[in-house]
Design an enzyme around this catalytic site. Structure first.
Site, PDB file in Angstrom:
ATOM      1  N   ALA A 121       0.905  -1.188   0.132  1.00  3.28           N
ATOM      2  CA  ALA A 121       0.315  -0.242   0.035  1.00  3.28           C
ATOM      3  C   ALA A 121       0.987   1.211  -0.093  1.00  3.28           C
ATOM      4  O   ALA A 121      -0.042   1.998   0.276  1.00  3.28           O
ATOM      5  CB  ALA A 121      -1.030  -0.234   1.494  1.00  3.28           C
ATOM      6  N   ASN A 189       2.253  -2.557   8.002  1.00  4.72           N
ATOM      7  CA  ASN A 189       3.942  -3.004   6.697  1.00  4.72           C
ATOM      8  C   ASN A 189       4.414  -1.863   6.029  1.00  4.72           C
ATOM      9  O   ASN A 189       6.056  -2.202   5.519  1.00  4.72           O
ATOM     10  CB  ASN A 189       3.128  -4.468   6.591  1.00  4.72           C
ATOM     11  CG  ASN A 189       2.863  -5.253   7.474  1.00  4.72           C
ATOM     12  OD1 ASN A 189       4.061  -5.930   8.307  1.00  4.72           O
ATOM     13  ND2 ASN A 189       1.440  -5.706   7.710  1.00  4.72           N
ATOM     14  N   HIS A 219      -0.340   7.748   3.155  1.00  3.40           N
ATOM     15  CA  HIS A 219       0.816   7.978   3.537  1.00  3.40           C
ATOM     16  C   HIS A 219       1.509   9.030   2.857  1.00  3.40           C
ATOM     17  O   HIS A 219       1.502   9.113   1.623  1.00  3.40           O
ATOM     18  CB  HIS A 219       1.190   6.674   3.497  1.00  3.40           C
ATOM     19  CG  HIS A 219       0.949   5.307   3.990  1.00  3.40           C
ATOM     20  ND1 HIS A 219       0.190   4.980   5.163  1.00  3.40           N
ATOM     21  CD2 HIS A 219      -0.320   3.591   3.297  1.00  3.40           C
ATOM     22  CE1 HIS A 219      -0.277   4.519   5.344  1.00  3.40           C
ATOM     23  NE2 HIS A 219      -0.956   3.303   3.919  1.00  3.40           N
TER      24      HIS A 219
END
Length: 267
Positions: A121, A189, A219
């Protein structure tokens, strides 16, 4: 062209998406096995034209050349060790668990196995890997998550934060990916993958914000190096599991396609 036998460990949102993609066809890949907790209660495979063998994790290795880990992080050693000892490949999504089990890196090196960490991701790992061939001065990642995407994280067992009372964007963690991997094993992760690609999980800076106004994980990454300065931002649409973005499964599919692709784009 070599055909790789592919096994999937875990059959949640990501495992199902990967099984369906492999069933539809990926050049050089054949789905041969799915490992679940209780093979006596197999999952519904009606959507697959060619249902594979159903086994438990201990029985996965003999049936595949590549194992894709889509299971809870605590199961990573049980999935990876037999594969790496046999000189095979493991696609690891729970990259944070690798930091708790450095022996897996040694096992891969000794027996000719390979640990593959897809982008998942996050974005820009190719640029970060390239920059790491020179000198990286700093890497900072700021993650903003919907509150429901953080529920159940072990971090809140020792830090007295009531997620139900958060009504505005709130900084809940500042530290490193190594620290986050312990407190948020199912959530961050991406930060560990970023650390492994760049200056390491102990030097990468990380902030985690809980934001009740969000419905997507966000993010942002900022990198300073001797070769380039760059920033990147991604907003991930959740899968049926709010802790996992839809793009995670797609990044694994893209990785698998590279094995037989006549043209491969990206580092």
């Amino acid at each position: 062209m070599k055909t790789y036998r592919v096994g999937i460990a875990g059959f949640g949102a990501i495992g199902k998406a990967l099984a369906q993609a492999l069933d539809r066809g990926i050049d050089g890949m054949r789905l041969t096995a799915i490992a679940v907790r209780d093979p006596s209660r197999p999952p519904d495979l009606a959507a697959l034209a060619q249902p594979p063998l159903i086994t438990d994790i201990a029985g996965l290795e003999p049936h595949c050349d590549i194992a894709i880990e889509c299971a809870p992080a605590k199961l990573l050693p049980a999935i990876a060790e037999p594969m790496l000892h046999a000189g095979k490949k493991v696609v690891v999504l729970s990259s944070g668990a690798l930091l708790q089990h450095p022996e897996l890196f040694d096992l891969a090196a000794r027996h000719g196995g390979q640990i593959l960490i897809p982008s998942g991701a996050i974005l820009g790992l190719d640029a970060l890997v390239a920059a790491a061939q020179g000198t990286i001065h700093s890497v900072k990642m700021v993650t903003r998550k919907p509150v429901r995407g953080l529920l159940g994280a072990p971090y809140f067992e020792t830090h007295h934060i009531d997620l139900a009372k958060i009504t505005e964007p709130t900084l809940i963690f500042r530290g490193t990916p190594r620290e986050a991997a312990i407190g948020f094993p199912a959530n961050l992760n991406v930060s560990v993958s970023l650390g492994l690609a760049g200056i390491g999980p102990d030097k990468t800076q990380l902030e985690i914000w809980a934001d009740p106004a969000l419905d997507r994980n966000k993010h942002r990454v900022e990198v300073e190096s001797d070769s380039a300065s760059f920033s990147m931002e991604i907003q991930n649409i959740p899968s049926e599991n709010p802790k996992t973005g839809r793009i995670t499964a797609l990044s694994v599919i893209a990785l698998l396609r590279k094995f037989a692709a006549p043209v491969s784009v990206g580092t």
